[in-house]
Design an enzyme around this catalytic site. Structure first.
Site, short mmCIF file in Angstrom:
data_model
loop_
_atom_site.label_atom_id
_atom_site.label_comp_id
_atom_site.label_asym_id
_atom_site.label_seq_id
_atom_site.Cartn_x
_atom_site.Cartn_y
_atom_site.Cartn_z
N ARG A 1 0.83 -1.23 0.00
CA ARG A 1 0.00 0.00 0.00
C ARG A 1 0.86 1.28 0.00
O ARG A 1 0.45 2.30 0.52
CB ARG A 1 -0.94 0.05 1.21
CG ARG A 1 -1.97 -1.07 1.26
CD ARG A 1 -2.95 -0.96 0.09
NE ARG A 1 -4.15 -1.75 0.33
CZ ARG A 1 -4.28 -3.05 0.07
NH1 ARG A 1 -3.28 -3.71 -0.46
NH2 ARG A 1 -5.41 -3.67 0.30
N GLU B 1 -5.37 3.42 6.36
CA GLU B 1 -5.05 3.21 4.96
C GLU B 1 -5.73 4.28 4.13
O GLU B 1 -5.24 4.71 3.08
CB GLU B 1 -5.64 1.84 4.60
CG GLU B 1 -4.94 1.01 3.58
CD GLU B 1 -5.66 1.02 2.27
OE1 GLU B 1 -6.74 0.43 2.15
OE2 GLU B 1 -5.13 1.65 1.35
N SER C 1 -10.90 -1.26 3.29
CA SER C 1 -10.12 -1.38 4.54
C SER C 1 -9.78 0.01 5.05
O SER C 1 -9.15 0.79 4.33
CB SER C 1 -8.81 -2.11 4.28
OG SER C 1 -9.03 -3.37 3.74
N1 EPU Z 1 -2.84 -13.18 4.33
C1 EPU Z 1 -1.74 -13.68 3.72
N2 EPU Z 1 -1.85 -14.82 3.01
C2 EPU Z 1 -3.01 -15.49 2.90
C3 EPU Z 1 -4.14 -14.97 3.52
C4 EPU Z 1 -4.04 -13.79 4.24
O1 EPU Z 1 -0.67 -13.13 3.79
O2 EPU Z 1 -3.03 -16.52 2.23
C5 EPU Z 1 -2.69 -11.97 5.13
C6 EPU Z 1 -3.10 -10.71 4.47
O3 EPU Z 1 -2.01 -10.08 3.85
C7 EPU Z 1 -3.60 -9.92 5.65
C8 EPU Z 1 -4.21 -10.92 6.56
O4 EPU Z 1 -3.62 -12.11 6.19
O5 EPU Z 1 -2.51 -9.41 6.35
C9 EPU Z 1 -5.69 -10.97 6.55
O6 EPU Z 1 -6.13 -11.38 5.29
P1 EPU Z 1 -7.61 -11.19 4.77
O7 EPU Z 1 -7.79 -11.95 3.53
O8 EPU Z 1 -8.53 -11.38 5.91
O9 EPU Z 1 -7.62 -9.70 4.28
P2 EPU Z 1 -7.78 -8.34 5.02
O10 EPU Z 1 -6.63 -8.03 5.87
O11 EPU Z 1 -9.12 -8.29 5.58
C10 EPU Z 1 -6.63 -7.34 2.87
C11 EPU Z 1 -6.71 -6.03 2.14
C12 EPU Z 1 -8.00 -5.94 1.35
C13 EPU Z 1 -8.00 -7.08 0.34
C14 EPU Z 1 -7.88 -8.42 1.12
C15 EPU Z 1 -7.76 -9.59 0.20
C16 EPU Z 1 -5.48 -4.47 3.50
C17 EPU Z 1 -5.54 -3.29 4.42
N3 EPU Z 1 -6.64 -4.94 3.09
O12 EPU Z 1 -7.74 -7.36 3.76
O13 EPU Z 1 -8.01 -4.73 0.64
O14 EPU Z 1 -9.18 -7.08 -0.44
O15 EPU Z 1 -6.69 -8.38 1.93
O16 EPU Z 1 -6.51 -9.64 -0.37
O17 EPU Z 1 -4.40 -4.93 3.18
C18 EPU Z 1 -8.74 -2.48 0.73
O18 EPU Z 1 -7.57 -2.15 0.72
O19 EPU Z 1 -9.68 -1.63 0.79
C19 EPU Z 1 -9.09 -3.88 0.76
C20 EPU Z 1 -10.33 -4.31 0.86
#
Ligand code: EPU
Length: 355
Positions: free
Chosen positions: A166, A340, A242
């Site tokens: 980001r 963010e 997010s």
């Molecule tokens: N993660 C991994 N590998 C995986 C699964 C998850 O590294 O296989 C990590 C992710 O990087 C994150 C955490 O685990 O640190 C949680 O993952 P989750 O899929 O729950 O996603 P999140 O944190 O809720 C992030 C992005 C979203 C994006 C999703 C899917 C941010 C701040 N948000 O959300 O982005 O859609 O991952 O990739 O990084 C946005 O920026 O508005 C947004 C919706």
């Protein structure tokens, strides 16, 4: 060029905050952008200038007492083919997801995991948008922009843009100095699906898809359905995706947290750091689905990383909620959550207060 004095920005921010700008200018070409900048420097240079994209990552705290610029530079063209690669130059005002969809129809692959991300092409290059194991910075060949101070044109190679989680130079040392006009993506003719991110394979199984039967368009549908289940639709419930970034902590800090909270999730980032899901930290502090008293600002009940406007919220309501969450997470886990979303107060970006 469209010029709107005292214009409501309701349509220009997905949080659905009712604020106004002294002047909103929409431009359709680089020439029009230069005219708009000349107008700004001649008539209102003592006031702030803000360039917005789709408004899907912004929180306005007050009316914006200056000029807001918005790009309508649209369309795309192939500028080179190199072996399996196709270099496509896209107008920064194009809706990012419209381009993602078009690119897949045309057989240019690489952006499929980024399906459904709101905002414009220009903002994708500023925010380095990422989802489901993909980050747009890895597919960006060049970024073109115009200096807001003197109208000069610049071009950066993707490798010069400082892309990280980001992050980019356009959010840091060059913040608010350039209007992005074109982004060139390096896409591929061969479809190489990336399915390793948690949840993607599971969603494929639910849709009865195997890797052999998978096409890029089907993968797009899988990604869109995951997003639909987890993220609120801004057309129904104001939000900016997010609100916080996932914090990265040292291995030592992570191990000490894990001894106290054995369930804490974490993903290794290199040898010495862990990324911790902010959603988990927020939920553990009891914020999931909650709001402050009767405030219209609330934490989403499925995805606590998202703050929502339940109707009629002011920017300050959302900001207040953000600060309460930051304070609680800091108290419980000793981790500072960073937002963010870009917070815009008057003309300048809001200075974060240490919780
Ligand atoms: N993660 C991994 N590998 C995986 C699964 C998850 O590294 O296989 C990590 C992710 O990087 C994150 C955490 O685990 O640190 C949680 O993952 P989750 O899929 O729950 O996603 P999140 O944190 O809720 C992030 C992005 C979203 C994006 C999703 C899917 C941010 C701040 N948000 O959300 O982005 O859609 O991952 O990739 O990084 C946005 O920026 O508005 C947004 C919706």
């Amino acid at each position: 060029m469209n010029i709107y004095p005292y214009c409501s920005l309701l349509r220009y921010n997905t949080f659905g905050i009712q604020v106004k700008a002294d002047l909103l200018v929409e431009y359709e070409s680089v020439g029009e952008l230069k005219q708009a900048l000349a107008l700004y420097h001649e008539r209102m240079s003592e006031k702030p200038l803000l360039h917005i994209g789709g408004g899907s990552n912004l929180l306005f705290i007050y009316d914006f007492r200056g000029m807001v610029l918005h790009s309508l530079v649209d369309g795309y063209s192939v500028i080179a083919e190199e072996g399996d690669d196709v270099l496509v130059r896209v107008g920064a005002g194009m809706t990012f997801d419209d381009f993602v969809s078009d690119s897949l129809w045309r057989g240019w692959f690489g952006l499929e995991n980024l399906s459904g991300i709101p905002g414009q092409v220009g903002a994708s290059a500023v925010q380095n948008v990422g989802a489901y194991g993909a980050e747009v910075g890895n597919l960006i060949e060049t970024v073109e922009g115009v200096s807001l101070s003197d109208g000069s044109m610049h071009k950066w190679r993707g490798s010069e843009c400082g892309y990280a989680y980001r992050q980019s130079i356009f959010k840091q040392e060059l913040a608010r100095q350039y209007a992005i006009t074109y982004v060139t993506y390096r896409l591929h003719r061969t479809f190489r699906p990336s399915l390793e991110y948690g949840g993607v394979r599971q969603a494929m199984e639910q849709a009865a898809l195997t890797e052999d039967s998978l096409t890029a368009m089907k993968l797009r549908q899988v990604i869109l359905s995951i997003r639909r289940h987890k993220l609120p639709d801004p057309a129904v419930l104001g939000n900016a995706g997010s609100f916080f970034m996932n914090p990265v902590v040292t291995k030592r800090k992570f191990m000490s947290l894990r001894s106290r909270y054995p369930d804490i999730p974490g993903y290794m980032q290199g040898a010495n750091a862990y990324k911790v899901p902010a959603a988990w930290l927020i939920e553990q502090c009891g914020w999931k689905g909650r709001r402050l008293n009767d405030s219209p600002a609330a934490v989403h009940d499925v995805q606590p990383l998202v703050l929502v406007n339940r109707g009629g919220a002011r920017g300050s309501d959302i900001l207040h909620l953000c600060e309460e969450i930051q304070t609680d997470v800091k108290k419980k886990f000793g981790i500072k959550l960073r937002h963010e979303v870009n917070i815009i107060a008057y003309g300048g970006e809001f200075e974060e207060i240490e919780p």
